[in-house]
Design a protein around this motif. Structure first.
Motif, PDB file in Angstrom:
ATOM      1  N   GLN A 107       0.727  -1.123   0.167  1.00 52.48           N
ATOM      2  CA  GLN A 107       0.174   0.127   0.054  1.00 52.48           C
ATOM      3  C   GLN A 107       0.772   1.105  -0.031  1.00 52.48           C
ATOM      4  O   GLN A 107       0.345   2.288  -0.066  1.00 52.48           O
ATOM      5  N   CYS A 108       2.216   1.187   0.340  1.00 52.97           N
ATOM      6  CA  CYS A 108       3.130   2.187   0.280  1.00 52.97           C
ATOM      7  C   CYS A 108       2.853   3.115  -1.246  1.00 52.97           C
ATOM      8  O   CYS A 108       2.964   2.574  -2.093  1.00 52.97           O
ATOM      9  N   VAL A 109       2.830   4.539  -1.033  1.00 52.53           N
ATOM     10  CA  VAL A 109       2.706   5.132  -2.325  1.00 52.53           C
ATOM     11  C   VAL A 109       3.945   5.075  -2.906  1.00 52.53           C
ATOM     12  O   VAL A 109       3.908   5.455  -4.222  1.00 52.53           O
ATOM     13  N   GLY A 113       7.392   0.321   1.117  1.00 51.84           N
ATOM     14  CA  GLY A 113       7.453   0.111   2.292  1.00 51.84           C
ATOM     15  C   GLY A 113       8.337   1.230   3.241  1.00 51.84           C
ATOM     16  O   GLY A 113       8.789   0.623   3.971  1.00 51.84           O
ATOM     17  N   CYS A 114       8.245   2.349   2.758  1.00 52.61           N
ATOM     18  CA  CYS A 114       8.969   3.473   3.287  1.00 52.61           C
ATOM     19  C   CYS A 114       8.934   3.537   4.651  1.00 52.61           C
ATOM     20  O   CYS A 114       9.815   4.080   5.515  1.00 52.61           O
ATOM     21  N   GLY A 115       7.632   3.392   5.377  1.00 53.83           N
ATOM     22  CA  GLY A 115       7.430   3.527   6.683  1.00 53.83           C
ATOM     23  C   GLY A 115       7.183   5.092   7.082  1.00 53.83           C
ATOM     24  O   GLY A 115       6.554   5.113   8.237  1.00 53.83           O
ATOM     25  N   HIS A 116       7.066   5.834   6.028  1.00 52.84           N
ATOM     26  CA  HIS A 116       6.838   7.225   6.542  1.00 52.84           C
ATOM     27  C   HIS A 116       5.464   7.824   5.909  1.00 52.84           C
ATOM     28  O   HIS A 116       4.911   8.563   6.092  1.00 52.84           O
ATOM     29  N   CYS A 117       5.135   7.105   4.572  1.00 52.96           N
ATOM     30  CA  CYS A 117       3.996   7.646   3.765  1.00 52.96           C
ATOM     31  C   CYS A 117       2.241   7.097   4.461  1.00 52.96           C
ATOM     32  O   CYS A 117       2.565   6.177   5.310  1.00 52.96           O
ATOM     33  N   PRO A 118       1.332   7.740   4.240  1.00 53.05           N
ATOM     34  CA  PRO A 118       0.055   7.717   4.625  1.00 53.05           C
ATOM     35  C   PRO A 118      -0.164   6.090   4.377  1.00 53.05           C
ATOM     36  O   PRO A 118      -0.873   5.457   5.243  1.00 53.05           O
ATOM     37  N   GLY A 119       0.143   5.538   2.969  1.00 52.07           N
ATOM     38  CA  GLY A 119      -0.135   4.045   3.071  1.00 52.07           C
ATOM     39  C   GLY A 119       0.472   3.060   4.026  1.00 52.07           C
ATOM     40  O   GLY A 119      -0.138   2.114   4.372  1.00 52.07           O
ATOM     41  N   CYS A 120       1.520   3.466   4.334  1.00 55.77           N
ATOM     42  CA  CYS A 120       2.381   2.854   5.269  1.00 55.77           C
ATOM     43  C   CYS A 120       1.806   2.898   6.579  1.00 55.77           C
ATOM     44  O   CYS A 120       1.535   1.881   7.324  1.00 55.77           O
ATOM     45  N   HIS A 121       1.684   4.105   7.007  1.00 53.95           N
ATOM     46  CA  HIS A 121       1.035   4.238   8.302  1.00 53.95           C
ATOM     47  C   HIS A 121      -0.131   3.806   8.812  1.00 53.95           C
ATOM     48  O   HIS A 121      -0.477   3.172   9.654  1.00 53.95           O
TER      49      HIS A 121
END
Ligand SMILES: [Zn+2]
Length: 438
Positions: A107-109, A113-121
């Motif tokens: 779901q990471c934008v 899986g950056c861990g910071h974007c809204p998708g990850c969060h």
């Protein structure tokens, strides 16, 4: 730096597989997107602008994304994305952590899986609209729950990426529920991904047909050093406490954190590890069995009490209090049925919580006899329970390797018997007698 895979302790191989799959999935989405925004003519690679079956076909075969452009052969099955995955590994190895991290990466934008974007969060926080998590509360996942889930999973993802269903403890699916899931996995909607978690791919845990449709990601028991490291880094626990807890938890990350942080969890463990000392006769063995069962019941009751009460209150509010007139009698009959259903669900959840609590105690106890055995054999391995190592050493002298092994087997047999639905009290009493007699 700390992306979504950072908490996957000691699972380097699995992380490589999942990163590559996430990159492939992102490439697939990128390939599909321009086709829609253009004139409607299918883009290269046969991607259907309607998002129809070509997507599905693309997914059925491993897809190579930019992540695989590192000189690996195009046919590498680890490189692609697929619709259904099974995460296997011993309890505490991080099956559900891995599934959630992978869901976040999908779901990471940025697709990483950056861990910071809204998708990850939102995925990691459990609030993403397109990620559904099934955590069975009772002893099994029923067919109605599964059908409803499969139906909702077939809808188009609202965030434009993937519709993801995570099923924890997939080994607790009923046969009918397994069949409902199998149908969905056999003909998956183009943007739906199923992530299953199970102890192993043994047919007792997961049906052979479901297994054959999934890619397996095996997780291993993380080494104590890696568990301690994450407790220090992520949870801010003092290094010496973290090391002790990691060893005592035998590779179970969640259990290690609880031991390090929760004084009650430590007390319960101390009580369990006091058992071997107390087995001085038949009466003491039965007393120890009662104490262990009652401690598990109390722990379980405490863990479910709050949720039970909230559910009862919510149901009563929903049904409304009282009421008269024509419809009231019928409504009351319906209400009685719903209340009965709720009580049944709560009872099932309480039983499960009791078994889980008892199993944790048995794992601690097994660790003690395992320590005695390794000491009797003078094996060059670190003890599980450093704080009872002296006691285990005394046991090793008294029982020898044979006696320690018999006792370890008695604990493991007790776990197996409870798993096979023997009444816990009977299984525990038999174990205590065996531990006393040797
Ligand atoms: Zn992200």
């Amino acid at each position: 730096m700390t992306d979504v895979f950072a908490d996957l302790v000691g699972q380097d191989e699995a992380v490589v597989t999942l990163r590559r799959a996430a990159a492939s999935a992102a490439a697939l989405l990128r390939a599909a997107a321009p086709a829609v925004s253009r004139t409607g003519a299918p883009a290269g690679g046969g991607v259907d602008p309607d998002g129809g079956h070509d997507d599905l076909d693309a997914l059925a075969e491993p897809v190579d994304g930019p992540g695989a452009a590192d000189g690996r052969p195009a046919a590498d099955p680890g490189a692609g994305m697929t619709h259904a995955w099974i995460f296997t590994g011993p309890p505490g190895s991080g099956r559900s952590v891995a599934a959630r991290a992978f869901a976040a990466a999908l779901q990471c934008v940025h697709g990483t899986g950056c861990g910071h974007c809204p998708g990850c969060h939102t995925t990691l926080a459990g609030t993403h609209a397109d990620v559904r998590l099934v955590v069975p509360e009772g002893l099994s996942i029923g067919v109605n729950e599964m059908r409803a889930l499969v139906l909702r999973a077939a809808s188009t993802p609202s965030g434009g990426r993937w519709q993801i269903v995570i099923i924890e403890d997939a080994d607790r699916l009923t046969e009918a529920a397994g069949n409902a899931l199998l149908k969905a996995i056999e003909e998956p909607p183009p943007r739906t991904v199923f992530l299953l978690c199970a102890p192993s791919t043994h047919p007792d845990d997961i049906s052979v047909t479901i297994r054959s449709r999934c890619r397996v990601v095996p997780l291993r028991q993380p080494p104590a050093g890696a568990v301690a490291e994450v407790l220090v880094r992520r949870d801010g626990i003092a290094p010496d406490v973290a090391e002790w807890a990691a060893a005592a938890a035998q590779g179970h990350v969640g259990r290690a954190r609880r031991l390090a942080r929760d004084p009650e969890a430590r007390q319960r463990r101390d009580a369990v590890l006091a058992v071997p000392r107390r087995l001085t006769g038949v009466g003491a063995a039965f007393d120890a069995a009662s104490a262990l069962i009652e401690a598990a019941e109390a722990e379980a009751a405490a863990s479910v009490a709050e949720v039970d009460e909230a559910e009862r209150a919510a149901l009563q509010t929903a049904l409304g209090a009282g009421g008269t007139g024509r419809g009231a009698a019928g409504a009351m009959r319906g209400a009685a049925g719903q209340l009965k259903d709720l009580e049944k669900r709560q009872k099932s959840r309480a039983t499960r919580a009791q078994r889980d609590a008892l199993d944790r105690a048995l794992v601690d106890l097994a660790g003690f006899y395992r320590d005695a055995l390794t000491m009797a054999l003078r094996a060059p391995v670190a003890p599980v329970h450093t704080d009872t190592a002296a006691l285990a050493g005394a046991g090793a002298q008294k029982w020898d390797a044979d006696g320690a092994l018999r006792r370890l087997e008695a604990v493991l047999e007790c776990r197996a018997a409870i798993e096979a639905n023997v009444k816990p009290r009977i299984a525990v009493e038999a174990m205590m007698l065996a531990l006393w007699k040797g």
